[in-house]
Design a protein around this motif. Structure first.
Motif, mmCIF file in Angstrom:
data_model
loop_
_atom_site.group_PDB
_atom_site.id
_atom_site.type_symbol
_atom_site.label_atom_id
_atom_site.label_comp_id
_atom_site.label_asym_id
_atom_site.label_seq_id
_atom_site.Cartn_x
_atom_site.Cartn_y
_atom_site.Cartn_z
ATOM 1 N N PHE A 108 0.835 -1.195 0.000
ATOM 2 C CA PHE A 108 0.000 0.000 0.000
ATOM 3 C C PHE A 108 0.873 1.249 0.000
ATOM 4 C CE2 PHE A 108 -2.590 3.032 2.640
ATOM 5 C CZ PHE A 108 -3.567 3.274 1.701
ATOM 6 N N ALA A 109 1.838 1.315 0.886
ATOM 7 C CA ALA A 109 2.736 2.466 0.968
ATOM 8 C C ALA A 109 3.549 2.609 -0.314
ATOM 9 C CB ALA A 109 3.658 2.330 2.176
ATOM 10 N N HIS A 110 4.034 1.500 -0.857
ATOM 11 C CA HIS A 110 4.832 1.537 -2.082
ATOM 12 C C HIS A 110 4.029 2.115 -3.253
ATOM 13 C CE1 HIS A 110 7.862 0.398 -5.002
ATOM 14 N NE2 HIS A 110 6.913 -0.187 -5.703
ATOM 15 N N LYS A 111 2.756 1.763 -3.356
ATOM 16 C CA LYS A 111 1.913 2.285 -4.432
ATOM 17 C C LYS A 111 1.748 3.792 -4.346
ATOM 18 C CE LYS A 111 -0.799 -1.874 -5.212
ATOM 19 N NZ LYS A 111 -2.142 -2.473 -5.136
ATOM 20 N N LEU A 112 1.854 4.336 -3.125
ATOM 21 C CA LEU A 112 1.777 5.781 -2.935
ATOM 22 C C LEU A 112 3.146 6.436 -3.072
ATOM 23 C CD1 LEU A 112 -0.638 5.890 0.110
ATOM 24 C CD2 LEU A 112 -1.130 6.688 -2.198
ATOM 25 N N GLY A 113 4.186 5.628 -3.318
ATOM 26 C CA GLY A 113 5.537 6.161 -3.439
ATOM 27 C C GLY A 113 6.113 6.552 -2.083
ATOM 28 N N LYS A 114 5.689 5.856 -1.029
ATOM 29 C CA LYS A 114 6.122 6.169 0.329
ATOM 30 C C LYS A 114 6.563 4.897 1.030
ATOM 31 C CE LYS A 114 2.787 9.932 0.658
ATOM 32 N NZ LYS A 114 3.739 11.025 0.659
ATOM 33 N N ASN A 115 7.206 5.054 2.191
ATOM 34 C CA ASN A 115 7.485 3.877 3.001
ATOM 35 C C ASN A 115 6.431 3.803 4.105
ATOM 36 O OD1 ASN A 115 8.465 5.260 5.427
ATOM 37 N ND2 ASN A 115 10.249 5.795 4.198
ATOM 38 N N PRO A 116 6.236 2.637 4.724
ATOM 39 C CA PRO A 116 5.163 2.484 5.715
ATOM 40 C C PRO A 116 5.232 3.479 6.873
ATOM 41 C CG PRO A 116 5.970 0.343 5.072
ATOM 42 C CD PRO A 116 6.887 1.361 4.443
ATOM 43 N N GLU A 117 6.426 3.899 7.269
ATOM 44 C CA GLU A 117 6.555 4.846 8.371
ATOM 45 C C GLU A 117 5.963 6.211 8.030
ATOM 46 O OE1 GLU A 117 9.196 2.959 7.208
ATOM 47 O OE2 GLU A 117 8.984 1.499 8.825
ATOM 48 N N GLU A 118 5.915 6.547 6.733
ATOM 49 C CA GLU A 118 5.319 7.816 6.307
ATOM 50 C C GLU A 118 3.796 7.738 6.253
ATOM 51 O OE1 GLU A 118 8.210 9.912 3.189
ATOM 52 O OE2 GLU A 118 7.671 7.857 2.634
ATOM 53 N N VAL A 119 3.268 6.528 6.141
ATOM 54 C CA VAL A 119 1.837 6.326 5.946
ATOM 55 C C VAL A 119 1.104 6.034 7.258
ATOM 56 C CG1 VAL A 119 0.121 4.853 4.804
ATOM 57 C CG2 VAL A 119 2.195 5.528 3.583
ATOM 58 N N TYR A 120 1.674 5.198 8.086
ATOM 59 C CA TYR A 120 0.982 4.720 9.292
ATOM 60 C C TYR A 120 1.531 5.385 10.534
ATOM 61 C CZ TYR A 120 -0.850 1.156 6.247
ATOM 62 O OH TYR A 120 -1.489 0.509 5.238
ATOM 63 N N PRO A 121 0.713 5.703 11.521
ATOM 64 C CA PRO A 121 -0.750 5.562 11.468
ATOM 65 C C PRO A 121 -1.374 6.688 10.675
ATOM 66 C CG PRO A 121 -0.103 6.518 13.555
ATOM 67 C CD PRO A 121 1.159 6.225 12.786
ATOM 68 N N PHE A 122 -2.531 6.460 10.092
ATOM 69 C CA PHE A 122 -3.238 7.521 9.372
ATOM 70 C C PHE A 122 -4.502 7.880 10.135
ATOM 71 C CE2 PHE A 122 -4.900 3.626 7.361
ATOM 72 C CZ PHE A 122 -6.271 3.821 7.469
ATOM 73 N N THR A 123 -5.005 9.071 9.867
ATOM 74 C CA THR A 123 -6.281 9.501 10.443
ATOM 75 C C THR A 123 -7.244 9.746 9.285
ATOM 76 O OG1 THR A 123 -5.592 11.817 10.479
ATOM 77 C CG2 THR A 123 -5.224 10.534 12.483
ATOM 78 N N TYR A 124 -8.506 9.835 9.581
ATOM 79 C CA TYR A 124 -9.490 10.063 8.533
ATOM 80 C C TYR A 124 -10.584 10.987 9.033
ATOM 81 C CZ TYR A 124 -12.378 6.585 10.892
ATOM 82 O OH TYR A 124 -13.112 5.899 11.818
ATOM 83 N N GLU A 125 -11.249 11.609 8.067
ATOM 84 C CA GLU A 125 -12.390 12.460 8.333
ATOM 85 C C GLU A 125 -13.444 12.136 7.291
ATOM 86 O OE1 GLU A 125 -13.232 17.116 7.678
ATOM 87 O OE2 GLU A 125 -11.555 16.652 9.008
ATOM 88 N N LEU A 126 -14.649 11.836 7.733
ATOM 89 C CA LEU A 126 -15.742 11.486 6.818
ATOM 90 C C LEU A 126 -16.504 12.722 6.412
ATOM 91 C CD1 LEU A 126 -17.166 8.338 8.622
ATOM 92 C CD2 LEU A 126 -15.563 8.399 6.717
ATOM 93 N N GLU A 127 -17.020 12.690 5.165
ATOM 94 C CA GLU A 127 -17.893 13.765 4.719
ATOM 95 C C GLU A 127 -19.228 13.610 5.436
ATOM 96 O OE1 GLU A 127 -18.239 13.490 0.486
ATOM 97 O OE2 GLU A 127 -16.144 14.008 0.164
#
Length: 67
Positions: free
Chosen positions: A47-66
């Motif tokens: 998942f991180a590789h597909k975004l061009g990132k390493n896992p440490e840059e991606v996780y943990p993530f937060t979200y906001e719903l519309e």
């Protein structure tokens, strides 16, 4: 269960439009949109590789719903 639209903020601060599959308050799956393509979360490394990132840059993530 249904997909909800919102935004995901990765640990490195980047924000992507997303759809989140939420059940009982837990995120079961995420579709992040990058350049009009859907990137589905399957495993952290891929998942991180597909975004061009390493896992440490991606996780943990937060979200906001519309609303």
């Amino acid at each position: 269960m249904s997909w909800k639209r919102g935004n995901v903020t990765l640990d490195d601060g980047t924000i992507y439009p997303a759809e989140l599959l939420i059940h009982d308050g837990e995120v079961w799956n995420v579709r992040i949109f990058k350049e009009n393509h859907v990137i589905e979360e399957i495993d952290a490394e891929a998942f991180a590789h597909k975004l061009g990132k390493n896992p440490e840059e991606v996780y943990p993530f937060t979200y906001e719903l519309e609303s």
